[in-house]
Motif scaffolding. Sequence first.
Motif, short mmCIF file in Angstrom:
data_model
loop_
_atom_site.label_atom_id
_atom_site.label_comp_id
_atom_site.label_asym_id
_atom_site.label_seq_id
_atom_site.Cartn_x
_atom_site.Cartn_y
_atom_site.Cartn_z
N LYS A 13 61.33 19.87 60.22
CA LYS A 13 60.41 20.77 59.53
C LYS A 13 58.99 20.21 59.45
O LYS A 13 58.01 20.94 59.60
N LEU A 14 58.89 18.90 59.23
CA LEU A 14 57.57 18.29 59.11
C LEU A 14 56.76 18.48 60.39
O LEU A 14 55.56 18.75 60.34
N ILE A 15 57.44 18.35 61.53
CA ILE A 15 56.75 18.53 62.82
C ILE A 15 56.32 19.98 62.99
O ILE A 15 55.19 20.27 63.40
N ARG A 16 57.22 20.91 62.63
CA ARG A 16 56.86 22.34 62.74
C ARG A 16 55.68 22.67 61.84
O ARG A 16 54.75 23.37 62.24
N ASP A 17 55.70 22.13 60.62
CA ASP A 17 54.61 22.39 59.68
C ASP A 17 53.29 21.83 60.20
O ASP A 17 52.23 22.45 60.07
N SER A 18 53.36 20.63 60.80
CA SER A 18 52.14 20.00 61.34
C SER A 18 51.57 20.81 62.49
O SER A 18 50.37 21.09 62.55
N TRP A 19 52.44 21.19 63.43
CA TRP A 19 51.99 21.99 64.57
C TRP A 19 51.41 23.31 64.11
O TRP A 19 50.39 23.77 64.61
N SER A 20 52.11 23.93 63.17
CA SER A 20 51.69 25.24 62.67
C SER A 20 50.29 25.15 62.05
O SER A 20 49.43 25.99 62.31
N PHE A 21 50.08 24.11 61.25
CA PHE A 21 48.77 23.93 60.60
C PHE A 21 47.67 23.72 61.65
O PHE A 21 46.62 24.35 61.59
N ILE A 22 47.94 22.84 62.61
CA ILE A 22 46.95 22.53 63.65
C ILE A 22 46.62 23.77 64.48
O ILE A 22 45.44 24.09 64.72
N LEU A 23 47.65 24.47 64.92
CA LEU A 23 47.43 25.60 65.83
C LEU A 23 46.83 26.81 65.13
O LEU A 23 45.97 27.50 65.69
N ASN A 24 47.26 27.07 63.90
CA ASN A 24 46.69 28.22 63.17
C ASN A 24 45.26 27.95 62.72
O ASN A 24 44.54 28.87 62.36
N SER A 25 44.86 26.67 62.74
CA SER A 25 43.47 26.32 62.39
C SER A 25 42.53 26.58 63.56
O SER A 25 41.31 26.52 63.40
N ASP A 26 43.10 26.81 64.73
CA ASP A 26 42.31 27.07 65.94
C ASP A 26 42.27 28.58 66.17
O ASP A 26 43.31 29.22 66.27
N PRO A 27 41.08 29.17 66.23
CA PRO A 27 40.97 30.63 66.37
C PRO A 27 41.58 31.21 67.65
O PRO A 27 41.78 32.41 67.75
N ARG A 28 41.89 30.35 68.62
CA ARG A 28 42.47 30.83 69.88
C ARG A 28 43.97 31.07 69.79
O ARG A 28 44.55 31.75 70.64
N PHE A 29 44.61 30.53 68.74
CA PHE A 29 46.07 30.58 68.66
C PHE A 29 46.57 31.21 67.36
O PHE A 29 45.89 31.20 66.34
N ILE A 30 47.81 31.72 67.43
CA ILE A 30 48.49 32.16 66.22
C ILE A 30 49.99 31.89 66.36
O ILE A 30 50.60 32.28 67.36
N VAL A 31 50.52 31.17 65.38
CA VAL A 31 51.96 30.89 65.38
C VAL A 31 52.66 32.10 64.77
O VAL A 31 52.47 32.43 63.61
N ILE A 32 53.47 32.78 65.58
CA ILE A 32 54.11 34.02 65.10
C ILE A 32 55.52 33.80 64.58
O ILE A 32 56.08 34.65 63.90
N ALA A 33 56.10 32.63 64.89
CA ALA A 33 57.44 32.33 64.39
C ALA A 33 57.74 30.85 64.61
O ALA A 33 57.12 30.19 65.45
N GLU A 34 58.70 30.34 63.86
CA GLU A 34 59.16 28.97 64.06
C GLU A 34 60.64 28.88 63.71
O GLU A 34 61.15 29.68 62.92
N THR A 35 61.32 27.93 64.33
CA THR A 35 62.75 27.78 64.08
C THR A 35 63.19 26.35 64.40
O THR A 35 62.55 25.65 65.18
N SER A 36 64.31 25.96 63.79
CA SER A 36 64.88 24.63 64.06
C SER A 36 66.05 24.73 65.02
O SER A 36 66.67 23.73 65.36
N SER A 37 66.33 25.95 65.48
CA SER A 37 67.53 26.19 66.28
C SER A 37 67.21 26.73 67.67
O SER A 37 66.43 27.68 67.82
N GLY A 38 67.83 26.12 68.68
CA GLY A 38 67.67 26.62 70.05
C GLY A 38 68.23 28.02 70.19
O GLY A 38 67.66 28.88 70.88
#
Length: 211
Positions: A13-38
């Motif tokens: 979860k910590l990695i997902r939260d970090s990526w989500s914060f970094i990417l959503n802070s960039d106007p070019r990207f939007i995280v539309i979903a996240e999951t821990s399961s393949g």
Amino acid sequence: MEKVTILLVDDHKLIRDSWSFILNSDPRFIVIAETSSGEEAIQIAAQKTPDIILMDVNMSPVNGFDATKQIQKISPESKVIGVSMHTMPAYAKRMLQLGAMGYVTKNSSKEEMIAAIIEVSEGKKYICEEVKNILAQQELDETAAQGDMNNLSRREIDIIKLIKEGMSSKQIALELDISLKTVEVHRYNILKKLKLKNTAALVNFINIKGL
């Protein structure tokens, strides 16, 4: 400008939260979903068709390899970037064979992750610098070893063939009607000429080269 939509797949979860914060802070990207399961990643990809999927390779029970393979069938428009702690080129090659467009390690910088997303979203393939450097070194090592193959004697090549068949030094000595000491000297010279450390490395070299 339309934002690049991203699905995050990682079992930490910590990695997902970090990526989500970094990417959503960039106007070019939007995280539309996240999951821990393949398995869930496959379902989300089918429903939302994200532009980019950052796919952790090491998950269970459905790992990143299997999830990528399934996603390519149900959401071919989604471009997968494999993410792993492993720097082994074999992981990157496997992901690309299964349809992924990129591969980065968890040692990669934020800048490199963003560069990977941009490149892949434009339809290009991306391998992080860390893995590319390892691949380049492997190719140099193999080229050097291949050049040294020309220095092997006929007898040394015969011995390599018998090593490939799984024969011990004693068996090789009997097969070639030479002393055990002579076989050991030849084996030492083979490793030296090919710049290999031990028999295991020699066997691996034989398998790679298809000798």
